[in-house]
Every structure is written in C-alpha cells, then in structure tokens.
Design a protein around this motif. Structure first.
Motif, PDB file in Angstrom:
ATOM      1  N   PRO A  11     -10.561   3.830   8.796  1.00 23.06           N
ATOM      2  CA  PRO A  11      -9.513   2.942   9.234  1.00 23.06           C
ATOM      3  C   PRO A  11      -9.869   1.400   8.804  1.00 23.06           C
ATOM      4  CG  PRO A  11      -9.658   4.804  10.820  1.00 23.06           C
ATOM      5  CD  PRO A  11     -10.967   4.864   9.846  1.00 23.06           C
ATOM      6  N   GLU A  12     -11.348   1.133   9.119  1.00 26.12           N
ATOM      7  CA  GLU A  12     -11.777  -0.312   8.948  1.00 26.12           C
ATOM      8  C   GLU A  12     -11.436  -0.611   7.470  1.00 26.12           C
ATOM      9  OE1 GLU A  12     -13.351   2.161  10.450  1.00 26.12           O
ATOM     10  OE2 GLU A  12     -13.192   1.305  12.722  1.00 26.12           O
ATOM     11  N   GLN A  13     -12.188   0.486   6.663  1.00 22.54           N
ATOM     12  CA  GLN A  13     -11.797   0.199   4.960  1.00 22.54           C
ATOM     13  C   GLN A  13     -10.420  -0.239   4.821  1.00 22.54           C
ATOM     14  OE1 GLN A  13     -14.018   3.760   3.910  1.00 22.54           O
ATOM     15  NE2 GLN A  13     -15.794   2.262   3.372  1.00 22.54           N
ATOM     16  N   THR A  14      -9.622   0.672   5.215  1.00 19.13           N
ATOM     17  CA  THR A  14      -8.152   0.781   5.005  1.00 19.13           C
ATOM     18  C   THR A  14      -7.633  -0.651   5.523  1.00 19.13           C
ATOM     19  OG1 THR A  14      -7.890   3.060   5.218  1.00 19.13           O
ATOM     20  CG2 THR A  14      -5.937   1.645   5.356  1.00 19.13           C
ATOM     21  N   GLU A  15      -8.096  -1.281   6.475  1.00 22.31           N
ATOM     22  CA  GLU A  15      -7.686  -2.571   7.124  1.00 22.31           C
ATOM     23  C   GLU A  15      -8.003  -3.587   6.226  1.00 22.31           C
ATOM     24  OE1 GLU A  15      -8.706  -5.159  10.989  1.00 22.31           O
ATOM     25  OE2 GLU A  15      -8.311  -2.811  11.180  1.00 22.31           O
ATOM     26  N   ARG A  16      -9.191  -3.556   5.597  1.00 19.91           N
ATOM     27  CA  ARG A  16      -9.870  -4.516   4.752  1.00 19.91           C
ATOM     28  C   ARG A  16      -9.189  -4.437   3.492  1.00 19.91           C
ATOM     29  NH1 ARG A  16     -11.032  -9.088   3.810  1.00 19.91           N
ATOM     30  NH2 ARG A  16     -12.403  -9.485   2.166  1.00 19.91           N
ATOM     31  N   VAL A  17      -8.813  -3.381   2.822  1.00 16.42           N
ATOM     32  CA  VAL A  17      -7.955  -3.287   1.534  1.00 16.42           C
ATOM     33  C   VAL A  17      -6.691  -4.159   1.764  1.00 16.42           C
ATOM     34  CG1 VAL A  17      -6.790  -1.538   0.045  1.00 16.42           C
ATOM     35  CG2 VAL A  17      -9.032  -1.337   0.784  1.00 16.42           C
ATOM     36  N   VAL A  18      -5.973  -3.592   2.794  1.00 11.27           N
ATOM     37  CA  VAL A  18      -4.802  -4.324   3.228  1.00 11.27           C
ATOM     38  C   VAL A  18      -4.895  -5.854   3.300  1.00 11.27           C
ATOM     39  CG1 VAL A  18      -2.756  -4.600   4.789  1.00 11.27           C
ATOM     40  CG2 VAL A  18      -3.711  -2.181   4.238  1.00 11.27           C
ATOM     41  N   ALA A  19      -5.960  -6.413   3.946  1.00  9.43           N
ATOM     42  CA  ALA A  19      -6.136  -7.805   4.216  1.00  9.43           C
ATOM     43  C   ALA A  19      -6.509  -8.500   2.586  1.00  9.43           C
ATOM     44  CB  ALA A  19      -7.361  -7.915   5.115  1.00  9.43           C
ATOM     45  N   VAL A  20      -7.193  -7.926   2.098  1.00  9.30           N
ATOM     46  CA  VAL A  20      -7.449  -8.531   0.485  1.00  9.30           C
ATOM     47  C   VAL A  20      -6.096  -8.405  -0.197  1.00  9.30           C
ATOM     48  CG1 VAL A  20      -8.447  -8.023  -1.664  1.00  9.30           C
ATOM     49  CG2 VAL A  20      -9.843  -7.804   0.437  1.00  9.30           C
ATOM     50  N   ALA A  21      -5.201  -7.448  -0.111  1.00 13.59           N
ATOM     51  CA  ALA A  21      -3.983  -7.433  -0.900  1.00 13.59           C
ATOM     52  C   ALA A  21      -3.117  -8.453  -0.237  1.00 13.59           C
ATOM     53  CB  ALA A  21      -3.347  -5.866  -0.700  1.00 13.59           C
ATOM     54  N   MET A  22      -3.150  -8.675   0.934  1.00  9.97           N
ATOM     55  CA  MET A  22      -2.477  -9.852   1.599  1.00  9.97           C
ATOM     56  C   MET A  22      -2.628 -11.076   1.045  1.00  9.97           C
ATOM     57  SD  MET A  22       0.213  -8.360   3.474  1.00  9.97           S
ATOM     58  CE  MET A  22       0.512  -6.618   4.060  1.00  9.97           C
ATOM     59  N   ASP A  23      -4.151 -11.278   0.928  1.00 14.23           N
ATOM     60  CA  ASP A  23      -4.604 -12.513   0.337  1.00 14.23           C
ATOM     61  C   ASP A  23      -4.048 -12.718  -0.894  1.00 14.23           C
ATOM     62  OD1 ASP A  23      -5.712 -13.247   2.602  1.00 14.23           O
ATOM     63  OD2 ASP A  23      -7.848 -12.552   2.210  1.00 14.23           O
ATOM     64  N   LEU A  24      -4.008 -11.582  -1.826  1.00 13.44           N
ATOM     65  CA  LEU A  24      -3.630 -11.846  -3.274  1.00 13.44           C
ATOM     66  C   LEU A  24      -2.194 -12.171  -3.173  1.00 13.44           C
ATOM     67  CD1 LEU A  24      -5.365  -8.494  -4.775  1.00 13.44           C
ATOM     68  CD2 LEU A  24      -5.899 -10.993  -4.841  1.00 13.44           C
ATOM     69  N   ALA A  25      -1.227 -11.826  -2.455  1.00 13.29           N
ATOM     70  CA  ALA A  25       0.120 -12.036  -2.336  1.00 13.29           C
ATOM     71  C   ALA A  25       0.174 -13.369  -2.116  1.00 13.29           C
ATOM     72  CB  ALA A  25       0.756 -10.990  -1.402  1.00 13.29           C
ATOM     73  N   ARG A  26      -0.409 -13.860  -0.905  1.00  8.94           N
ATOM     74  CA  ARG A  26      -0.458 -15.248  -0.517  1.00  8.94           C
ATOM     75  C   ARG A  26      -0.986 -16.254  -1.633  1.00  8.94           C
ATOM     76  NH1 ARG A  26      -3.093 -13.096   3.808  1.00  8.94           N
ATOM     77  NH2 ARG A  26      -1.953 -13.249   5.629  1.00  8.94           N
ATOM     78  N   ASP A  47       0.957  -6.108   7.271  1.00 10.35           N
ATOM     79  CA  ASP A  47      -0.476  -6.614   8.142  1.00 10.35           C
ATOM     80  C   ASP A  47      -0.146  -6.517   9.620  1.00 10.35           C
ATOM     81  OD1 ASP A  47       1.239  -8.911   8.840  1.00 10.35           O
ATOM     82  OD2 ASP A  47       0.199 -10.057   7.532  1.00 10.35           O
ATOM     83  N   PRO A  48      -1.154  -6.709  10.467  1.00  4.64           N
ATOM     84  CA  PRO A  48      -0.671  -6.825  11.807  1.00  4.64           C
ATOM     85  C   PRO A  48       0.302  -7.470  12.364  1.00  4.64           C
ATOM     86  CG  PRO A  48      -3.155  -6.822  11.128  1.00  4.64           C
ATOM     87  CD  PRO A  48      -2.422  -7.085  10.060  1.00  4.64           C
ATOM     88  N   ALA A  49       0.875  -8.438  11.770  1.00  3.59           N
ATOM     89  CA  ALA A  49       1.909  -9.086  12.298  1.00  3.59           C
ATOM     90  C   ALA A  49       3.297  -8.717  11.478  1.00  3.59           C
ATOM     91  CB  ALA A  49       1.724 -10.934  11.688  1.00  3.59           C
TER      92      ALA A  49
END
Length: 131
Positions: A11-26, A47-49
C-alpha cells in the motif's frame, strides 16, 4: 485509490506511485505520465483529496496532458472531494486552452460546485462556454 491490480506493490508503494503520477500531472509532464498509464496506472486514479490526474493537469493549465489523459480514458467530469470539476478548475485558473479541450471532450457544464457555468460567470469567461 481505485487500483484493482497494483502489481504486488505494498500500500505504501502504491501510494508513492500515485503521488509521483499526480506530480507529473501538475507539472504537465505528459510523456512520463503516459508511461505510468502504460504500466497499468488507471487514468482516473485519485489522490487522498479525490483529485484525478486530469483534474490536476487541467487546474495547472496543461492542455496537452489533459488531451492525452482523455485519449487514455480519463473521465472529464470526475469531481474531487470538494465537488469541483476539472472544467471549473480550468476556468478558475484562466486556462482557456484547457477549457477548449474539456468542452470538446464533452465535459458537463453543469456538474460540480460551483458549476462551470457559474465559474465562467464569476470570472467573466462566459464566452469560453459559448461553443
């Protein structure tokens, strides 16, 4: 986070992958973002929001990323946890090219709070919605 098959990630790795992808989108880093999708990241991951990749790309004015995400199945009407739509976000930020891409993709002018119509009226951008 809506990832059916996380490829054996914790779950932690998945959360990190999503966070990196969100940064790429931003940041509008379309090619890198598409690599994540090619490796199984859902186009409508949140993301969590409750923000989707499309929401973040739209809000930050990245029309090419928005166009690519839509081509890869991203839903232009998914609202975040605050009931904001990508179209209203793009109107709020004055990202006219993103507004055009979302309207061409069939984004709903009346979804979310405030709606895209209300946001356009608030910021004097009604002309962008008059297809």
């Amino acid at each position: 986070m809506d990832m059916d098959n996380s490829g054996g990630l914790t779950p932690e790795q998945t959360e990190r992958v999503v966070a990196v992808a969100m940064d790429l989108a931003r940041e509008g880093r379309t090619e890198q973002l598409l690599e994540f999708l090619a490796h199984g990241l859902p186009a409508d991951v949140r993301d969590p929001a409750g923000n989707t990749l499309l929401m973040l790309a739209a809000y930050h004015g990245h029309a090419d990323s928005v166009r690519a995400l839509i081509r890869h199945g991203a839903d232009p009407d998914l609202r975040n946890g605050r009931d904001q739509s990508p179209l209203a976000g793009a109107l709020f930020k004055g990202a006219d090219d993103v507004v055009t891409v979302l309207i061409e993709a069939g984004a709903d002018l009346d979804s979310g709070t405030p709606t895209a119509r209300a946001t356009a009226a608030m910021f004097g951008r009604d002309h962008l919605l008059a297809g």
